[in-house]
Design a protein around this motif. Sequence first.
Motif, PDB file in Angstrom:
ATOM      1  N   ALA A  56       0.903  -1.002  -0.162  1.00 54.33           N
ATOM      2  CA  ALA A  56       0.005  -0.143  -0.019  1.00 54.33           C
ATOM      3  C   ALA A  56       0.918   1.231   0.014  1.00 54.33           C
ATOM      4  CB  ALA A  56      -0.874   0.229   1.229  1.00 54.33           C
ATOM      5  N   ASP A  71       5.601  -3.538  -9.425  1.00 55.53           N
ATOM      6  CA  ASP A  71       4.512  -2.921  -8.462  1.00 55.53           C
ATOM      7  C   ASP A  71       4.153  -1.341  -8.702  1.00 55.53           C
ATOM      8  OD1 ASP A  71       4.140  -5.214  -6.397  1.00 55.53           O
ATOM      9  OD2 ASP A  71       6.379  -4.870  -6.657  1.00 55.53           O
ATOM     10  N   ARG A  97      -5.601   2.112 -12.568  1.00 56.70           N
ATOM     11  CA  ARG A  97      -6.973   1.497 -11.428  1.00 56.70           C
ATOM     12  C   ARG A  97      -7.562   0.324 -12.144  1.00 56.70           C
ATOM     13  NH1 ARG A  97      -4.270   4.627  -9.194  1.00 56.70           N
ATOM     14  NH2 ARG A  97      -3.164   2.497  -8.810  1.00 56.70           N
ATOM     15  N   GLU A 108      -5.116  -2.430 -12.130  1.00 58.16           N
ATOM     16  CA  GLU A 108      -4.957  -2.986 -10.526  1.00 58.16           C
ATOM     17  C   GLU A 108      -6.108  -3.821 -10.012  1.00 58.16           C
ATOM     18  OE1 GLU A 108      -3.644  -0.361  -6.626  1.00 58.16           O
ATOM     19  OE2 GLU A 108      -5.927   0.193  -7.518  1.00 58.16           O
ATOM     20  N   ARG A 135      -3.870  -6.648  -7.136  1.00 57.91           N
ATOM     21  CA  ARG A 135      -2.834  -5.981  -6.479  1.00 57.91           C
ATOM     22  C   ARG A 135      -2.559  -4.463  -6.436  1.00 57.91           C
ATOM     23  NH1 ARG A 135       2.011  -5.984  -9.425  1.00 57.91           N
ATOM     24  NH2 ARG A 135       1.674  -7.141 -11.346  1.00 57.91           N
ATOM     25  N   PRO A 136      -2.046  -3.845  -5.448  1.00 61.66           N
ATOM     26  CA  PRO A 136      -1.780  -2.274  -5.718  1.00 61.66           C
ATOM     27  C   PRO A 136      -1.096  -2.213  -6.723  1.00 61.66           C
ATOM     28  CG  PRO A 136      -1.606  -3.193  -3.482  1.00 61.66           C
ATOM     29  CD  PRO A 136      -1.675  -4.198  -4.186  1.00 61.66           C
ATOM     30  N   LEU A 150       0.903   1.419  -8.519  1.00 62.38           N
ATOM     31  CA  LEU A 150       1.042   2.790  -8.305  1.00 62.38           C
ATOM     32  C   LEU A 150       1.857   3.593  -9.243  1.00 62.38           C
ATOM     33  CD1 LEU A 150       1.898   2.614  -4.379  1.00 62.38           C
ATOM     34  CD2 LEU A 150      -0.156   3.217  -5.442  1.00 62.38           C
ATOM     35  N   PRO A 189      -1.260   8.661  -8.122  1.00 59.77           N
ATOM     36  CA  PRO A 189      -1.186   8.501  -6.460  1.00 59.77           C
ATOM     37  C   PRO A 189      -0.343   9.364  -5.740  1.00 59.77           C
ATOM     38  CG  PRO A 189      -1.275   6.430  -7.757  1.00 59.77           C
ATOM     39  CD  PRO A 189      -0.991   7.568  -8.846  1.00 59.77           C
TER      40      PRO A 189
END
Length: 610
Positions: free
Chosen positions: A103, A252, A279, A282, A287-288, A290, A313
């Motif tokens: 996160a 990620d 988004r 995602e 999974r997140p 960014l 973000p």
Amino acid sequence: MNQGAFLTPDGCRFCVWAPYRSRCELSLVDPTQRIYPMEKDGAGYWTVTVPEAKPGWLYQYRLDGEKELPDPASRCQPRGVHGPSEIIDPSFPWTDRSWSGLALPDYVLYELHVGTYTPEGSFAAILPRLPELRQLGIRAIEIMPVAQFPGRRNWGYDGVYPFAVQTSYGGIAGLKTLVNACHTAGLAVVLDVVYNHLGPEGNYLSQFGPYFTENYRTPWGPAVNFDDADSDEVRGYFLQNAHTWFAEFHIDALRLDAIHAIHDESAFPFLEELALRTRQWERELDRPLLLFAETDRNDPRLVRPRPGGNGLPAQWCDDFHHALHGLLTGEKQGYYADFGGVTDLAKAFSQGYVLDGRYSPYRRRRHGAPPDGVGREQFVVFAQNHDQVGNRAHGDRLSSILDFSSRKLAAASLLFSDFLPLLFMGEEYGEPRPFPYFVDHEDPELLEAVRNGRKREFAAFHDAAGDDIPDPAAEATFFSAVLQWERRHAGSHGVLWEFYRELLILRERVLRHIPLDAREDSCEADEKTGLLRLRRNKGEARVEGFFNFSRQPRSIRIDPDLPTIEKIFDTEEARWMGEGSTGPSRLEPGSLLSLAARSAVFYARGIDSA
């Protein structure tokens, strides 16, 4: 439509966008010399499927029966940026299914350059170092760009094949192996990508289509075409690239380089579309994912949600660095002219931006806007990074220009903040070697242009004679930047490493869960004394940070209504090679706190309940 060479049950499918070419052919270079005509659709995409084509085969595209060029969406350039492209099998034995991502508030970033992080300069050589990074308290490594660039030595911002992974680093398999190992070690991976320009050598995109526009200029020439005629397919090319990193490589997060050089005046800007698509991806990948935008514009609209903002973000925040660096070094050249004493640093602690619409002497105009409604976890801050080190004339780090106490103070300031901290490789143990700018172009005229450009840049900064700058093309310049990792636990280097580790533990256990007080007096600064005080509160939990940026010992009178609090960290303790703590173990209301020069001390109460 996705571009590139893709293995299918029917063979290898080739697709390239060349809307204004009358003929496009696939040229198989190796192992057999054969030419295959391609078919064009209404959007300008040319395709052909070759049943016999296999991984490892080399190919190019022949445009209008003339020059043969590599694939703009090449996955591998085994013979360099001017050679043919290679068909790649994307399959990989992933073992990271248990990895659920990270996160945004959990990110503690460690920026590294693959070529200089180890003597081997490869993805594989990073693997043995991952457990120690995790032990230090790092949660994510941020890899400087790895898209194929000319030669073997480059920062990575001269990449010309956005989908290809630098072969000298270990290529696609090497990067996937590193990502898989990072996830196993509990580390996220951030990849630096460059969507604002391509490098000058080996850049053949304009031979295929209108990837660039003359409507805007950048420091690298014409801007990437994100809003001019035919820009839909150009945007699709870069969206495909971002999705590839997320989906195929399990990356990620992406660090978007210099987004202020992405010129796009459309009603639905590329950055907003990228944030929206991310988004969507995602949800698909569960999974997140960014995006970290790098920009110096201090524009909060980038990270504000849609509608009204671009919905990214998070972003890098240069102002925190500039305020801290200027305060510790006293430098005033270039953009440091905009930053003064502890008051500016207090403002940076409070909201990230120091220039929030106020006048900038460096730019000779007002700059930025207030970051109202932007969370502190949406800013990435740092005391050092590749730009702020490498864009100095000699690439000198803080270890070369600050004493030990000042470097500890820089670390304490960085990690006491509410923002996402980023360390630059070697910072954690005071790496003494520089990180200068280096390239490995084949074109001698281009190399000379790079040399002259660096001289002009530093002449403007008034901090170096032009002839004294390390030659960016010299092999010795590159080798001077390779880390001396073996120093990390020796002498003062080992003390500094443990210092960072202890602060990161404190940040994870306490500081991240107790935010800076929302009151205006949560950050107090005294320009006359060089003292800075920060307050954190959450319910009954309270943390106070006292910083002395002066080169003289200072004292501060504690509020009479402050409850008794216990010391939890002191930069002047003997274990940190300090001169001995001058602060009491318990801070009483109305008492006098003495602070050594260039030191910081933290006190707390009720932190177990936070």
